[in-house]
Design an enzyme around this catalytic site. Structure first.
Site: not given
Length: 397
Positions: A39, A43-45, A52, A104, A316, A337
């Protein structure tokens, strides 16, 4: 067959801001299509969020040869499918954020269909069909007494929308969409595997008809015949998935959607779910002028607002940064994103008009259906020229 992951398209217009928007889509895809479709890359993801992916997947197929990329992804989906048949929200399944979440989870059906449609690749349908059936069987157990999903499956809704849409309504619409695609996939496989798939197509047709009938009871006004969920996304989903009762009510719903957008000063109010089908659905129902007004809108929320603020990839959130409030919460705010870059699908399918033919997938036969900007505005406020190409497996279009 083709050159794996080769960027194979070009797109330019007379409008430098739209050209920059398309460049941002491409750079967002480059940053996120590394082994898995993440996505965001920063960052931490950095995770393979399924929502997505399904929203952007058709756009991705126009921008590059992603057939092999998504074959690999489909294997990750199979690995992450639960014993009960539900699909994870993140693939590879490594973050424990829940299963079967509407818009999703359905990526497990939607993305293979898009790959088949764009590349004529029946293999991805064959290798994932049993998995899709297990997911459909799981959906059938999810509290459809009165079509009231349990709370968890509606968790994300129209993610990051400016206008909330009832998440259970979205779930019912996506259930209809999944059934629709299973009809098409079963028919596609009937051509090579025979009667069993033909019978399945009939089964899913019955399911779709039943969902549509229940939708009419619960979400269509007995007085007007229009959806009672009066949001842009609510009307878009009913139109996109064929859930209106008659052609007349379909046209009326499309007309009301246009009025809704115009009343909002030609601004969108949609999140991930609605934006993924926004301009495509407008053009499908003859409202390309409204789609152009949305594309060229420069106020928040809009695609060009981020371009005006110096964006080099897709954000995003519509308001990841605003002049009025500055930067959003950095704990949940990404400037790379790709989801809202799904508008590039509309650019190719309707603006330029390079469209595949479901009866001859992979562009063995294709449709040219350019939709020019016919709004009565000055030339410097509209799109007057578009030059684009797409390298299909049958040659450059």
């Amino acid at each position: 067959v083709g050159n794996v992951n080769e960027e194979n398209s070009s797109f330019s217009t007379n409008n430098p801001l739209v050209n920059k928007l398309y460049s941002n889509v491409i750079w967002g895809m480059r940053g996120n299509f590394l082994s898995i479709p993440t996505d965001c890359p920063q960052r931490d993801e950095r995770l393979g969020w399924m929502g997505d992916t399904q929203i952007f997947s058709r756009a991705a197929t126009y921008n590059a040869d992603v057939a092999s990329f998504f074959h690999k992804w489909a294997k990750d989906v199979l690995d992450g499918q639960q014993p009960d048949g539900s699909y994870p929200s993140v693939v590879p399944d490594n973050w424990n954020v829940g299963y079967g979440r509407t818009a999703w989870a359905e990526a497990g059906i939607i993305v293979p269909w898009n790959i088949y449609l764009m590349y004529g690749d029946k293999g991805i349908l064959e290798s994932n069909y049993n998995s899709m059936e297990r997911f459909m069987n799981w959906l059938a157990t999810q509290h459809f007494d009165g079509f009231k999903y349990n709370g968890g499956n509606t968790q994300y809704g129209d993610w990051l929308a400016y206008q909330n849409t009832d998440p259970r309504y979205i779930s019912v619409c996506y259930y209809a969409y999944a059934a629709q695609l299973m009809i098409k996939i079963s028919k596609a496989l009937t051509q090579s595997a025979g009667d069993t798939f033909d019978q399945n197509a009939e089964k899913y047709q019955t399911l779709y008809d039943n969902i549509k009938a229940e939708f009419q009871k619960r979400y269509i006004s007995s007085r007007t015949g229009l959806p009672t969920i009066f949001t842009q996304t609510g009307y878009l989903l009913a139109l996109k998935f064929g859930l209106l009762a008659t052609p007349e009510k379909t046209k009326q719903t499309a007309d009301e959607l246009v009025k809704m957008i115009q009343a909002n000063e030609n601004k969108l109010s949609t999140g991930f779910v609605g934006t993924g089908i926004l301009n495509q659905t407008l053009s499908q129902y003859g409202a390309s002028n409204t789609a152009y007004s949305l594309l060229l809108q420069r106020n928040d929320p809009s695609w060009l607002y981020s371009v005006d603020q110096g964006a080099t990839t897709i954000w995003e959130r519509w308001n990841s940064y605003t002049i009025a409030k500055g930067f959003g919460d950095p704990g949940m705010n990404s400037f790379n994103h790709y989801s809202y870059g799904a508008v590039s699908e509309w650019m190719f399918r309707y603006m330029v008009g390079i469209e595949t033919d479901e009866n001859y997938p992979g562009f063995k036969h294709f449709i040219l259906q350019p939709n020019p900007d016919l709004r009565e505005v000055a030339d410097d406020e509209k799109i007057t020229n578009v030059d684009a190409s797409y390298s299909s497996y049958y040659g450059k279009i």
